[in-house]
Design a protein around this motif. Structure first.
Motif, PDB file in Angstrom:
ATOM      1  N   SER A 184       0.820  -1.216   0.000  1.00  0.00           N
ATOM      2  CA  SER A 184       0.000   0.000   0.000  1.00  0.00           C
ATOM      3  C   SER A 184       0.849   1.258   0.000  1.00  0.00           C
ATOM      4  O   SER A 184       0.353   2.350  -0.320  1.00  0.00           O
ATOM      5  N   GLY A 185       2.115   1.130   0.391  1.00  0.00           N
ATOM      6  CA  GLY A 185       2.985   2.298   0.472  1.00  0.00           C
ATOM      7  C   GLY A 185       2.677   3.199   1.652  1.00  0.00           C
ATOM      8  O   GLY A 185       3.093   4.360   1.677  1.00  0.00           O
ATOM      9  N   GLN A 186       1.951   2.670   2.653  1.00  0.00           N
ATOM     10  CA  GLN A 186       1.600   3.459   3.823  1.00  0.00           C
ATOM     11  C   GLN A 186       2.326   2.942   5.062  1.00  0.00           C
ATOM     12  O   GLN A 186       2.584   1.733   5.185  1.00  0.00           O
ATOM     13  N   VAL A 187       2.643   3.869   5.966  1.00  0.00           N
ATOM     14  CA  VAL A 187       3.360   3.526   7.190  1.00  0.00           C
ATOM     15  C   VAL A 187       2.690   4.206   8.379  1.00  0.00           C
ATOM     16  O   VAL A 187       1.908   5.146   8.221  1.00  0.00           O
ATOM     17  N   ALA A 188       3.016   3.732   9.575  1.00  0.00           N
ATOM     18  CA  ALA A 188       2.572   4.371  10.821  1.00  0.00           C
ATOM     19  C   ALA A 188       3.795   4.971  11.503  1.00  0.00           C
ATOM     20  O   ALA A 188       4.856   4.335  11.553  1.00  0.00           O
ATOM     21  N   ILE A 189       3.667   6.183  12.032  1.00  0.00           N
ATOM     22  CA  ILE A 189       4.802   6.843  12.673  1.00  0.00           C
ATOM     23  C   ILE A 189       4.402   7.336  14.062  1.00  0.00           C
ATOM     24  O   ILE A 189       3.220   7.518  14.365  1.00  0.00           O
ATOM     25  N   GLY A 190       5.415   7.539  14.923  1.00  0.00           N
ATOM     26  CA  GLY A 190       5.178   8.031  16.273  1.00  0.00           C
ATOM     27  C   GLY A 190       4.733   9.489  16.275  1.00  0.00           C
ATOM     28  O   GLY A 190       5.055  10.261  15.365  1.00  0.00           O
ATOM     29  N   ALA A 191       4.011   9.865  17.329  1.00  0.00           N
ATOM     30  CA  ALA A 191       3.433  11.204  17.395  1.00  0.00           C
ATOM     31  C   ALA A 191       4.501  12.295  17.434  1.00  0.00           C
ATOM     32  O   ALA A 191       4.373  13.329  16.772  1.00  0.00           O
ATOM     33  N   ARG A 192       5.559  12.088  18.164  1.00  0.00           N
ATOM     34  CA  ARG A 192       6.597  13.118  18.272  1.00  0.00           C
ATOM     35  C   ARG A 192       7.428  13.204  17.002  1.00  0.00           C
ATOM     36  O   ARG A 192       7.911  14.269  16.635  1.00  0.00           O
ATOM     37  N   LEU A 193       7.591  12.075  16.322  1.00  0.00           N
ATOM     38  CA  LEU A 193       8.248  12.104  15.013  1.00  0.00           C
ATOM     39  C   LEU A 193       7.375  12.861  14.012  1.00  0.00           C
ATOM     40  O   LEU A 193       7.883  13.631  13.183  1.00  0.00           O
ATOM     41  N   ALA A 194       6.065  12.661  14.093  1.00  0.00           N
ATOM     42  CA  ALA A 194       5.145  13.377  13.212  1.00  0.00           C
ATOM     43  C   ALA A 194       5.249  14.887  13.446  1.00  0.00           C
ATOM     44  O   ALA A 194       5.234  15.678  12.495  1.00  0.00           O
ATOM     45  N   GLU A 195       5.364  15.295  14.721  1.00  0.00           N
ATOM     46  CA  GLU A 195       5.520  16.716  15.030  1.00  0.00           C
ATOM     47  C   GLU A 195       6.832  17.257  14.468  1.00  0.00           C
ATOM     48  O   GLU A 195       6.875  18.369  13.921  1.00  0.00           O
ATOM     49  N   ALA A 196       7.907  16.467  14.637  1.00  0.00           N
ATOM     50  CA  ALA A 196       9.218  16.922  14.173  1.00  0.00           C
ATOM     51  C   ALA A 196       9.265  17.075  12.658  1.00  0.00           C
ATOM     52  O   ALA A 196       9.925  17.985  12.129  1.00  0.00           O
ATOM     53  N   LEU A 197       8.569  16.189  11.933  1.00  0.00           N
ATOM     54  CA  LEU A 197       8.580  16.228  10.466  1.00  0.00           C
ATOM     55  C   LEU A 197       7.449  17.081   9.905  1.00  0.00           C
ATOM     56  O   LEU A 197       7.411  17.338   8.686  1.00  0.00           O
ATOM     57  N   GLY A 198       6.515  17.489  10.758  1.00  0.00           N
ATOM     58  CA  GLY A 198       5.359  18.224  10.276  1.00  0.00           C
ATOM     59  C   GLY A 198       4.450  17.351   9.430  1.00  0.00           C
ATOM     60  O   GLY A 198       3.815  17.820   8.477  1.00  0.00           O
ATOM     61  N   ALA A 199       4.371  16.065   9.784  1.00  0.00           N
ATOM     62  CA  ALA A 199       3.589  15.107   8.993  1.00  0.00           C
ATOM     63  C   ALA A 199       2.313  14.726   9.725  1.00  0.00           C
ATOM     64  O   ALA A 199       2.221  14.830  10.949  1.00  0.00           O
ATOM     65  N   TYR A 200       1.329  14.266   8.967  1.00  0.00           N
ATOM     66  CA  TYR A 200       0.041  13.826   9.504  1.00  0.00           C
ATOM     67  C   TYR A 200      -0.517  12.792   8.525  1.00  0.00           C
ATOM     68  O   TYR A 200       0.029  12.613   7.421  1.00  0.00           O
ATOM     69  N   PRO A 201      -1.582  12.071   8.891  1.00  0.00           N
ATOM     70  CA  PRO A 201      -2.133  11.076   7.971  1.00  0.00           C
ATOM     71  C   PRO A 201      -2.435  11.692   6.602  1.00  0.00           C
ATOM     72  O   PRO A 201      -3.128  12.703   6.491  1.00  0.00           O
ATOM     73  N   GLY A 202      -1.864  11.098   5.574  1.00  0.00           N
ATOM     74  CA  GLY A 202      -1.984  11.616   4.213  1.00  0.00           C
ATOM     75  C   GLY A 202      -0.727  12.307   3.730  1.00  0.00           C
ATOM     76  O   GLY A 202      -0.552  12.502   2.517  1.00  0.00           O
TER      77      GLY A 202
END
Length: 416
Positions: A146-164
């Motif tokens: 699917s090309g989709q991954v799950a990431i940690g919340a603090r990593l998401a904050e650091a990268l500025g990423a969110y679902p999608g």
């Protein structure tokens, strides 16, 4: 300690303040407060330490299992046979393949170090620790290809990423060219964001299906390790011992104690040290009880002498003053237990209030490992704390009570 009617009456009267004895009552009040603070501090600290250990253990083993069979150089040959043999070993609940590899991740012009984990689709769907802490997105979208991954919340904050959002994972294992090996860069879509509550996990983990991790790292059909879940984590050494001969020459077996030995040993040492140190507070409170009783005995010397001449025995005097001292201790223990329970119930609110007042971050998860102040009260430990406080109070009460019982009415009333 059984008291007759007149002994109970006298003990009750000595526990309540009378004219000219206000100072003695104040000292007794301080004794109750000191015992209460000591008991409350012990219950709070031991509960928090137990909560730390329980939370860390549940979350660490929830993602890493009770033991791992790790291949040399990060590759484990014949992992299917090793996993099948492990599943048939008595005491082993499950054995699943796992890939872990530190890489770099990039998104929105930001770069962070990450730990890529390749899990089987079944493990991603059914892992209770992971599924109970999804903050955004859906783990069901994390499927092979699917090309989709799950990431940690603090990593998401650091990268500025969110679902999608799209992130790029950068692997040094790339294709060879005349100018050298080019890093392999693969783009994935964030399908879910989770927050386990352990800083290291939330700040670094990128979870993807096993097949996708093998393609990213060019592992073929190989994996890095096999994760083992046992029926009794405390007996993990004995349970996994039969697997040593199978793994020999291919890799090593590491249990949860070895993976986190420094952390859990430090918690255990700190737990014992805090128990001993805080017992000193109760010991000081016991000295306060002794001081208040000594003052009470001196103030009531004439009363004691009159009671003795009226037929009261030395043992009766002992029982009366022992009852007074132990009652002070028991009241202090009850108040301390109540204070401890209230603090633990509102513990996170207390931490947040102190942070608001002081302007300091008292609970930095990068230092404390966990996102919130944990607590787990052990009834056995609370019983031990109560018994220790009661024992120290009784010992402190014994000597003033013995002094009261040794009062000679002839010497006291000679010049009356």
């Amino acid at each position: 300690m059984i008291l007759n009617r007149y002994e109970r009456m006298i003990a009750k009267r000595y526990l309540l303040p009378t004219k000219g004895e206000g100072f003695i009552f104040v000292v007794a009040g301080f004794s109750i407060g000191a015992v209460a603070l000591g008991v409350a501090a012990l219950i709070i600290v031991m509960s928090v330490m137990n909560g730390f250990r329980a939370e860390l253990f549940d979350k660490i083993t929830g993602l890493n299992g009770h033991a791992i069979i790790q291949g040399y150089e990060g590759r484990l040959d014949d992992w299917e046979q090793i996993a099948e043999t492990a599943r048939k070993t008595p005491g082993v609940i499950n054995a699943t393949p796992l890939i872990e590899q530190p890489l770099m991740a990039s998104a929105n012009g930001r770069v962070e170090g990450v730990l890529v984990r390749g899990n089987t689709p079944e493990d991603i769907r059914t892992n209770p620790t992971l599924n109970a802490n999804v903050k955004a997105g859906d783990l069901r979208a994390i499927t092979p290809g699917s090309g989709q991954v799950a990431i940690g919340a603090r990593l998401a904050e650091a990268l500025g990423a969110y679902p999608g959002s799209e992130i790029q994972l950068i692997s040094p294992e790339g294709r060879s060219t005349p100018v050298g090996t080019l890093p392999r860069i693969v783009t994935y879509t964030v399908g879910a964001v989770f927050e386990i509550g352990v800083y290291e996990y939330d700040n670094a983990f990128v979870i993807m299906p096993m097949r996708d991790a093998q393609d990213l790292l060019l592992l073929g059909d190989q994996v890095g390790m096999v994760e083992v879940q046992t029926s009794d984590p405390d007996k993990v050494d004995a349970i996994i011992a039969p697997l040593q001969s199978i793994v020999r020459g291919k890799g090593i077996i590491i249990d949860w104690r070895q993976m986190n030995s420094a952390l859990f040993e430090a918690l255990e040492v700190e737990r014992v040290a805090m128990f001993v140190i805080l017992c000193i507070i109760i010991l000081v409170a016991a000295f306060n009880i002794a001081s208040s009783l000594i003052m009470l005995v001196r103030a009531k010397t004439r009363d004691i002498a009159i009671l003795r001449t009226m037929g009261a025995t030395r043992r009766a005097m002992m029982r009366i003053f022992m009852t007074v001292g132990v009652t002070i201790g028991v009241v202090g223990i009850m108040v301390g237990a109540l204070l401890g329970a209230i603090f633990l119930f509102f513990r996170q609110g207390v931490v947040n209030f102190v942070q608001l007042v002081t302007g300091q971050n008292l609970w930095d998860p990068s230092v404390r490992f966990l996102s919130e102040l944990p607590s787990k009260t052990d009834p056995l430990e609370v019983t031990v704390i109560v018994l220790v406080a009661l024992l120290l109070s009784s010992i402190a009460t014994f000597f003033p009570a013995r002094r009261a019982a040794a009062t000679d009415p002839v010497q006291v009333l000679r010049y009356e």
